[in-house]
Enzyme design. Sequence first.
Site, PDB file in Angstrom:
ATOM      1  N   ARG A   5       2.960   7.115  12.426  1.00  0.00           N
ATOM      2  CA  ARG A   5       1.895   8.102  12.302  1.00  0.00           C
ATOM      3  C   ARG A   5       0.678   7.487  11.623  1.00  0.00           C
ATOM      4  O   ARG A   5      -0.438   7.594  12.111  1.00  0.00           O
ATOM      5  CB  ARG A   5       2.404   9.300  11.496  1.00  0.00           C
ATOM      6  CG  ARG A   5       1.355  10.364  11.292  1.00  0.00           C
ATOM      7  CD  ARG A   5       1.851  11.454  10.360  1.00  0.00           C
ATOM      8  NE  ARG A   5       2.967  12.205  10.918  1.00  0.00           N
ATOM      9  CZ  ARG A   5       3.784  12.961  10.195  1.00  0.00           C
ATOM     10  NH1 ARG A   5       3.614  13.064   8.885  1.00  0.00           N
ATOM     11  NH2 ARG A   5       4.773  13.612  10.764  1.00  0.00           N
ATOM     12  N   TYR A   6       0.895   6.873  10.483  1.00  0.00           N
ATOM     13  CA  TYR A   6      -0.191   6.215   9.757  1.00  0.00           C
ATOM     14  C   TYR A   6      -0.207   4.735  10.152  1.00  0.00           C
ATOM     15  O   TYR A   6       0.852   4.154  10.386  1.00  0.00           O
ATOM     16  CB  TYR A   6       0.052   6.292   8.254  1.00  0.00           C
ATOM     17  CG  TYR A   6       0.154   7.687   7.686  1.00  0.00           C
ATOM     18  CD1 TYR A   6      -0.973   8.491   7.557  1.00  0.00           C
ATOM     19  CD2 TYR A   6       1.382   8.187   7.238  1.00  0.00           C
ATOM     20  CE1 TYR A   6      -0.871   9.756   7.003  1.00  0.00           C
ATOM     21  CE2 TYR A   6       1.489   9.452   6.679  1.00  0.00           C
ATOM     22  CZ  TYR A   6       0.356  10.233   6.561  1.00  0.00           C
ATOM     23  OH  TYR A   6       0.450  11.484   6.006  1.00  0.00           O
ATOM     24  N   ARG A  12       2.104   2.400   7.770  1.00  0.00           N
ATOM     25  CA  ARG A  12       3.458   2.807   7.391  1.00  0.00           C
ATOM     26  C   ARG A  12       4.225   3.274   8.613  1.00  0.00           C
ATOM     27  O   ARG A  12       3.642   3.921   9.488  1.00  0.00           O
ATOM     28  CB  ARG A  12       3.393   3.992   6.409  1.00  0.00           C
ATOM     29  CG  ARG A  12       3.137   3.629   4.985  1.00  0.00           C
ATOM     30  CD  ARG A  12       2.473   4.792   4.260  1.00  0.00           C
ATOM     31  NE  ARG A  12       1.095   4.937   4.676  1.00  0.00           N
ATOM     32  CZ  ARG A  12       0.315   5.965   4.368  1.00  0.00           C
ATOM     33  NH1 ARG A  12       0.778   6.954   3.635  1.00  0.00           N
ATOM     34  NH2 ARG A  12      -0.920   6.009   4.780  1.00  0.00           N
ATOM     35  N   CYS A  43      24.390  12.766   6.899  1.00  0.00           N
ATOM     36  CA  CYS A  43      24.132  13.006   5.481  1.00  0.00           C
ATOM     37  C   CYS A  43      25.441  13.436   4.844  1.00  0.00           C
ATOM     38  O   CYS A  43      26.267  14.066   5.497  1.00  0.00           O
ATOM     39  CB  CYS A  43      23.133  14.141   5.283  1.00  0.00           C
ATOM     40  SG  CYS A  43      21.439  13.671   5.550  1.00  0.00           S
ATOM     41  N   CYS A  77      21.386  19.861   3.645  1.00  0.00           N
ATOM     42  CA  CYS A  77      20.527  20.807   2.932  1.00  0.00           C
ATOM     43  C   CYS A  77      20.059  21.868   3.915  1.00  0.00           C
ATOM     44  O   CYS A  77      19.585  21.541   5.005  1.00  0.00           O
ATOM     45  CB  CYS A  77      19.301  20.097   2.372  1.00  0.00           C
ATOM     46  SG  CYS A  77      19.707  18.652   1.387  1.00  0.00           S
ATOM     47  N   CYS A 135      16.492  21.399   5.293  1.00  0.00           N
ATOM     48  CA  CYS A 135      16.190  20.060   5.822  1.00  0.00           C
ATOM     49  C   CYS A 135      15.010  20.078   6.801  1.00  0.00           C
ATOM     50  O   CYS A 135      14.965  20.889   7.715  1.00  0.00           O
ATOM     51  CB  CYS A 135      17.416  19.504   6.532  1.00  0.00           C
ATOM     52  SG  CYS A 135      17.145  17.847   7.190  1.00  0.00           S
ATOM     53  N   ARG A 177      14.479  17.806   8.900  1.00  0.00           N
ATOM     54  CA  ARG A 177      14.983  17.277  10.189  1.00  0.00           C
ATOM     55  C   ARG A 177      16.215  18.064  10.621  1.00  0.00           C
ATOM     56  O   ARG A 177      17.227  17.503  11.010  1.00  0.00           O
ATOM     57  CB  ARG A 177      15.283  15.781  10.095  1.00  0.00           C
ATOM     58  CG  ARG A 177      14.033  14.993  10.096  1.00  0.00           C
ATOM     59  CD  ARG A 177      14.098  13.548  10.437  1.00  0.00           C
ATOM     60  NE  ARG A 177      12.835  13.018   9.968  1.00  0.00           N
ATOM     61  CZ  ARG A 177      12.700  12.327   8.846  1.00  0.00           C
ATOM     62  NH1 ARG A 177      13.753  11.976   8.137  1.00  0.00           N
ATOM     63  NH2 ARG A 177      11.505  11.954   8.439  1.00  0.00           N
ATOM     64  N   ASP A 183       8.058  23.129   4.913  1.00  0.00           N
ATOM     65  CA  ASP A 183       7.631  22.816   6.280  1.00  0.00           C
ATOM     66  C   ASP A 183       7.993  23.915   7.284  1.00  0.00           C
ATOM     67  O   ASP A 183       8.998  24.601   7.104  1.00  0.00           O
ATOM     68  CB  ASP A 183       8.309  21.509   6.749  1.00  0.00           C
ATOM     69  CG  ASP A 183       7.802  20.296   5.994  1.00  0.00           C
ATOM     70  OD1 ASP A 183       6.628  20.290   5.581  1.00  0.00           O
ATOM     71  OD2 ASP A 183       8.589  19.336   5.822  1.00  0.00           O
ATOM     72  N   ASP A 215       2.409  19.046   4.772  1.00  0.00           N
ATOM     73  CA  ASP A 215       2.511  18.174   5.935  1.00  0.00           C
ATOM     74  C   ASP A 215       1.979  18.979   7.123  1.00  0.00           C
ATOM     75  O   ASP A 215       2.492  20.061   7.414  1.00  0.00           O
ATOM     76  CB  ASP A 215       3.973  17.755   6.160  1.00  0.00           C
ATOM     77  CG  ASP A 215       4.088  16.389   6.828  1.00  0.00           C
ATOM     78  OD1 ASP A 215       3.079  15.898   7.370  1.00  0.00           O
ATOM     79  OD2 ASP A 215       5.192  15.821   6.816  1.00  0.00           O
ATOM     80  N   LYS A 273      -0.060  14.214   5.878  1.00  0.00           N
ATOM     81  CA  LYS A 273       0.103  15.035   4.678  1.00  0.00           C
ATOM     82  C   LYS A 273      -1.238  15.211   3.975  1.00  0.00           C
ATOM     83  O   LYS A 273      -1.990  14.260   3.844  1.00  0.00           O
ATOM     84  CB  LYS A 273       1.096  14.358   3.729  1.00  0.00           C
ATOM     85  CG  LYS A 273       2.493  14.243   4.334  1.00  0.00           C
ATOM     86  CD  LYS A 273       3.460  13.574   3.380  1.00  0.00           C
ATOM     87  CE  LYS A 273       4.855  13.494   3.965  1.00  0.00           C
ATOM     88  NZ  LYS A 273       4.998  12.417   4.981  1.00  0.00           N
TER      89      LYS A 273
HETATM   90  C1  LIG Z   1       5.464  11.237   4.854  1.00  0.00           C
HETATM   91  C2  LIG Z   1       5.336  10.203   5.862  1.00  0.00           C
HETATM   92  C3  LIG Z   1       4.911   8.914   5.505  1.00  0.00           C
HETATM   93  C4  LIG Z   1       4.623   8.503   4.083  1.00  0.00           C
HETATM   94  O1  LIG Z   1       3.517   9.143   3.546  1.00  0.00           O
HETATM   95  P1  LIG Z   1       3.114   8.811   2.017  1.00  0.00           P
HETATM   96  O2  LIG Z   1       1.929   9.695   1.774  1.00  0.00           O
HETATM   97  O3  LIG Z   1       2.786   7.348   1.966  1.00  0.00           O
HETATM   98  O4  LIG Z   1       4.275   9.130   1.156  1.00  0.00           O
HETATM   99  C5  LIG Z   1       4.795   7.982   6.516  1.00  0.00           C
HETATM  100  N1  LIG Z   1       5.083   8.275   7.796  1.00  0.00           N
HETATM  101  C6  LIG Z   1       5.482   9.505   8.162  1.00  0.00           C
HETATM  102  C7  LIG Z   1       5.767   9.759   9.604  1.00  0.00           C
HETATM  103  C8  LIG Z   1       5.634  10.495   7.218  1.00  0.00           C
HETATM  104  O5  LIG Z   1       6.056  11.717   7.583  1.00  0.00           O
END
Ligand SMILES: *Cc1c(COP(=O)(O)O)cnc(C)c1O
Length: 376
Positions: A120-121, A124, A133, A137, A140, A142, A302, A339, A346
């Site tokens: 997504r980002y 990361r 798990c 939970c 959850c 997911r 969420d 989110d 987020k």
């Molecule tokens: C939450 C999330 C992250 C990490 O976000 P941070 O703000 O760095 O904690 C990275 N990728 C996805 C898909 C996420 O849902």
Amino acid sequence: MVNLEEGYWKKIPFYKNVDKTRWEDWKWQIANRLTSLEDVRKVFPVDKALKEVFLKTATIYHFGTTPYYLSLIKEFSYNDPIFKQIFPHTDEINPEKQTHTSLDPFREEELSPVDGLTHRYPDRVLFRATNFCSVYCRHCMRKRNFLEPERARPKEEYDRMFEYIRKNPQIREVLISGGDPLTLPNKKLEYILKNLYQIDHIDIIRIGSRELVVNPYRFFDEGLLELFDKYDKVWLVSHFNHPNEITNITKQAVKNVLKTGTPVLNQTVLMKSVNDDEKTIETLMRDLLRCKIKPYYLFYCDPVEGTIHFRTDLHRGVEILEHLRGKVSGLATPIYAVDLEGGYGKVPVFPNYIVEETDEYVIFRNYEGKLVKQFK
Ligand SMILES: *Cc1c(COP(=O)(O)O)cnc(C)c1O
């Protein structure tokens, strides 16, 4: 912080003959998970009403808990914050209670360049290692995983995920999540860590796990601690939601992790009648710090199908943060975040401390509500 006495589990008749080496073995905790109504009945009396709820709901969204986590329940009813997080509720499957939800509101599957990875980002990537798990939970994010058979990914799938990460040098961080990646055996975990560690452009390997909460004995396993020490890019993010989840065993477990040079953080989900009041969150944050866990995120619940009945008013989180400001250590204050549906990322939501601003000055509101004018 809950102080569990030596042999505390022996007070539960069903576990009175379980010796220390077995109870404190993380593998025993997983092998002896409670997953059915018959299992739960061995530990707690289940009345007719609860039985009906269980049978209706758990056939759709499965149930599972470790004996350790179950032993932290103080009252076997929905009044108990731990019971509420693991025991099924008919709201989960009541369409009227689940409006404006979907099973994958963040399009994690759709935003997957390779099965199991969500990118997504730019810098990361989310790495879903397993859908298993040790505790399921009810809240959850997911919950769609609950509808599939439990399985860890085979090696070939991991290899394809590594390949994608290798080819994308803008990725600096891999978030290993699941399911719970720390339910994997050390050997499998090492396979993942070793491969990621060898990729030069990866600075951080973030492991998202609830084992610290539901099976802290995982962190008494020398093999795991050696992995954390050896693959020195690991950060651990846990998921505590209530002070009743923090025990003297948690503290020891965190100490073991910190000795390996691994920082420990926490993200909490704000949930209706579990932790949506100032006092509970304040105590939770203080207890986390007593264990040297840094509160990272507080999440607005969420819009995931089967979980939204836990949602609070959006502003509840802001009010709680305002309460914390000035009253407790700045270290104890998480970022409150939403989110965004659709996979838009987020967004942090903060209390507003700027009351007025002109070209010349700003009027701030301090933690006591006092207005303070500062020239620019
Ligand atoms: C939450 C999330 C992250 C990490 O976000 P941070 O703000 O760095 O904690 C990275 N990728 C996805 C898909 C996420 O849902």
